[in-house]
Design a protein around this motif. Structure first.
Motif, mmCIF file in Angstrom:
data_model
loop_
_atom_site.group_PDB
_atom_site.id
_atom_site.type_symbol
_atom_site.label_atom_id
_atom_site.label_comp_id
_atom_site.label_asym_id
_atom_site.label_seq_id
_atom_site.Cartn_x
_atom_site.Cartn_y
_atom_site.Cartn_z
ATOM 1 N N ARG A 10 0.789 -1.142 0.034
ATOM 2 C CA ARG A 10 0.051 0.099 0.139
ATOM 3 C C ARG A 10 0.954 1.104 -0.004
ATOM 4 O O ARG A 10 0.558 2.167 -0.740
ATOM 5 C CB ARG A 10 -0.952 -0.053 1.165
ATOM 6 N N PHE A 11 1.956 1.383 0.802
ATOM 7 C CA PHE A 11 2.647 2.372 0.847
ATOM 8 C C PHE A 11 3.589 2.463 -0.420
ATOM 9 O O PHE A 11 3.492 3.790 -0.923
ATOM 10 C CB PHE A 11 3.597 2.093 2.058
ATOM 11 N N LEU A 12 4.130 1.621 -0.769
ATOM 12 C CA LEU A 12 4.694 1.621 -2.276
ATOM 13 C C LEU A 12 3.796 2.237 -3.614
ATOM 14 O O LEU A 12 4.109 2.853 -4.246
ATOM 15 C CB LEU A 12 5.351 0.426 -2.830
ATOM 16 N N GLY A 13 2.637 1.676 -3.210
ATOM 17 C CA GLY A 13 1.539 1.997 -4.370
ATOM 18 C C GLY A 13 1.119 3.485 -4.230
ATOM 19 O O GLY A 13 1.018 4.288 -5.234
ATOM 20 N N ILE A 14 1.156 3.974 -3.023
ATOM 21 C CA ILE A 14 0.785 5.543 -2.888
ATOM 22 C C ILE A 14 1.997 6.346 -3.328
ATOM 23 O O ILE A 14 1.813 7.270 -4.084
ATOM 24 C CB ILE A 14 0.556 5.884 -1.420
ATOM 25 N N LEU A 15 3.237 5.866 -3.199
ATOM 26 C CA LEU A 15 4.643 6.670 -3.702
ATOM 27 C C LEU A 15 4.586 6.588 -4.992
ATOM 28 O O LEU A 15 4.982 7.412 -5.533
ATOM 29 C CB LEU A 15 5.807 6.039 -2.869
ATOM 30 N N GLU A 16 4.513 5.486 -5.635
ATOM 31 C CA GLU A 16 4.332 5.100 -6.938
ATOM 32 C C GLU A 16 3.225 5.923 -7.825
ATOM 33 O O GLU A 16 3.446 6.762 -8.789
ATOM 34 C CB GLU A 16 4.268 3.659 -7.414
ATOM 35 N N GLY A 17 2.092 6.004 -7.197
ATOM 36 C CA GLY A 17 0.919 6.820 -7.641
ATOM 37 C C GLY A 17 1.290 8.379 -7.710
ATOM 38 O O GLY A 17 1.081 9.133 -8.700
ATOM 39 N N ILE A 18 2.000 8.785 -6.659
ATOM 40 C CA ILE A 18 2.209 10.240 -6.583
ATOM 41 C C ILE A 18 3.410 10.698 -7.666
ATOM 42 O O ILE A 18 3.173 11.477 -8.092
ATOM 43 C CB ILE A 18 2.648 10.663 -4.960
ATOM 44 N N SER A 19 4.214 9.497 -7.720
ATOM 45 C CA SER A 19 5.364 10.078 -8.593
ATOM 46 C C SER A 19 4.927 9.843 -10.310
ATOM 47 O O SER A 19 5.394 10.787 -10.880
ATOM 48 C CB SER A 19 6.593 8.770 -8.332
ATOM 49 N N TYR A 20 4.028 8.959 -10.335
ATOM 50 C CA TYR A 20 3.458 9.095 -11.688
ATOM 51 C C TYR A 20 2.784 10.417 -12.207
ATOM 52 O O TYR A 20 2.779 10.821 -13.163
ATOM 53 C CB TYR A 20 2.503 7.803 -11.758
ATOM 54 N N LEU A 21 1.775 10.792 -11.027
ATOM 55 C CA LEU A 21 1.207 12.152 -11.400
ATOM 56 C C LEU A 21 2.021 13.305 -11.194
ATOM 57 O O LEU A 21 1.705 14.204 -12.160
ATOM 58 C CB LEU A 21 0.149 12.331 -10.032
ATOM 59 N N VAL A 22 3.182 13.205 -10.458
ATOM 60 C CA VAL A 22 4.182 14.372 -10.626
ATOM 61 C C VAL A 22 4.894 14.329 -11.883
ATOM 62 O O VAL A 22 5.025 15.435 -12.584
ATOM 63 C CB VAL A 22 5.313 14.287 -9.397
ATOM 64 N N PHE A 77 -1.748 -3.580 -13.764
ATOM 65 C CA PHE A 77 -2.575 -2.813 -14.537
ATOM 66 C C PHE A 77 -2.991 -1.471 -13.885
ATOM 67 O O PHE A 77 -2.627 -0.607 -14.729
ATOM 68 C CB PHE A 77 -3.843 -3.628 -15.209
ATOM 69 N N LEU A 78 -3.290 -1.521 -12.879
ATOM 70 C CA LEU A 78 -3.660 -0.050 -12.353
ATOM 71 C C LEU A 78 -2.670 0.936 -12.145
ATOM 72 O O LEU A 78 -3.036 2.096 -11.806
ATOM 73 C CB LEU A 78 -4.518 -0.326 -10.714
ATOM 74 N N SER A 79 -1.258 0.407 -12.040
ATOM 75 C CA SER A 79 -0.419 1.210 -11.966
ATOM 76 C C SER A 79 -0.324 2.072 -13.287
ATOM 77 O O SER A 79 0.674 3.116 -13.004
ATOM 78 C CB SER A 79 0.801 0.416 -11.569
ATOM 79 N N PHE A 80 -0.616 1.688 -14.167
ATOM 80 C CA PHE A 80 -0.202 2.365 -15.476
ATOM 81 C C PHE A 80 -1.450 3.313 -15.757
ATOM 82 O O PHE A 80 -1.219 4.258 -16.426
ATOM 83 C CB PHE A 80 -0.679 1.410 -16.690
#
Length: 95
Positions: A10-22, A77-80
């Motif tokens: 969950r933590f890595l997912g949040i960090l990855e999502g934030i980095s993708y949006l940035v 898939f959701l990470s894309f």
């Protein structure tokens, strides 16, 4: 949150999502509209590292929790998709 493999995912997912949006909303406009390509280089490298860590953690959780292969494919898939990892986090809260 860090006590379980799901919590770390969950933590890595949040960090990855934030980095993708940035990367999408800040670094790429800086590169293409203001001609500052270093922003994509820095944020893109960080996002790449977080993405690989996220995919590895998905595999670890999939095998330790004995979840289906479809779940693993769904998580990657959701990470894309922008905001996809936040949706995954919401799903993982209930597990």
């Amino acid at each position: 949150m860090f006590k379980t493999s799901v919590g770390l995912l969950r933590f890595l997912g949040i960090l990855e999502g934030i980095s993708y949006l940035v990367l999408l909303l800040i670094a790429m406009p800086l590169k293409y509209f203001l001609d500052i390509p270093i922003a994509v280089t820095i944020v893109g490298g960080l996002h790449g590292f977080l993405f690989v860590a996220f995919v590895i953690m998905v595999a670890i959780v999939k095998f330790t929790k004995r979840w289906t292969v479809l779940w693993g494919i769904w998580a990657v898939f959701l990470s894309f998709i922008p905001f996809g990892t936040f949706y995954l986090d919401k799903q993982l809260k209930t597990k």
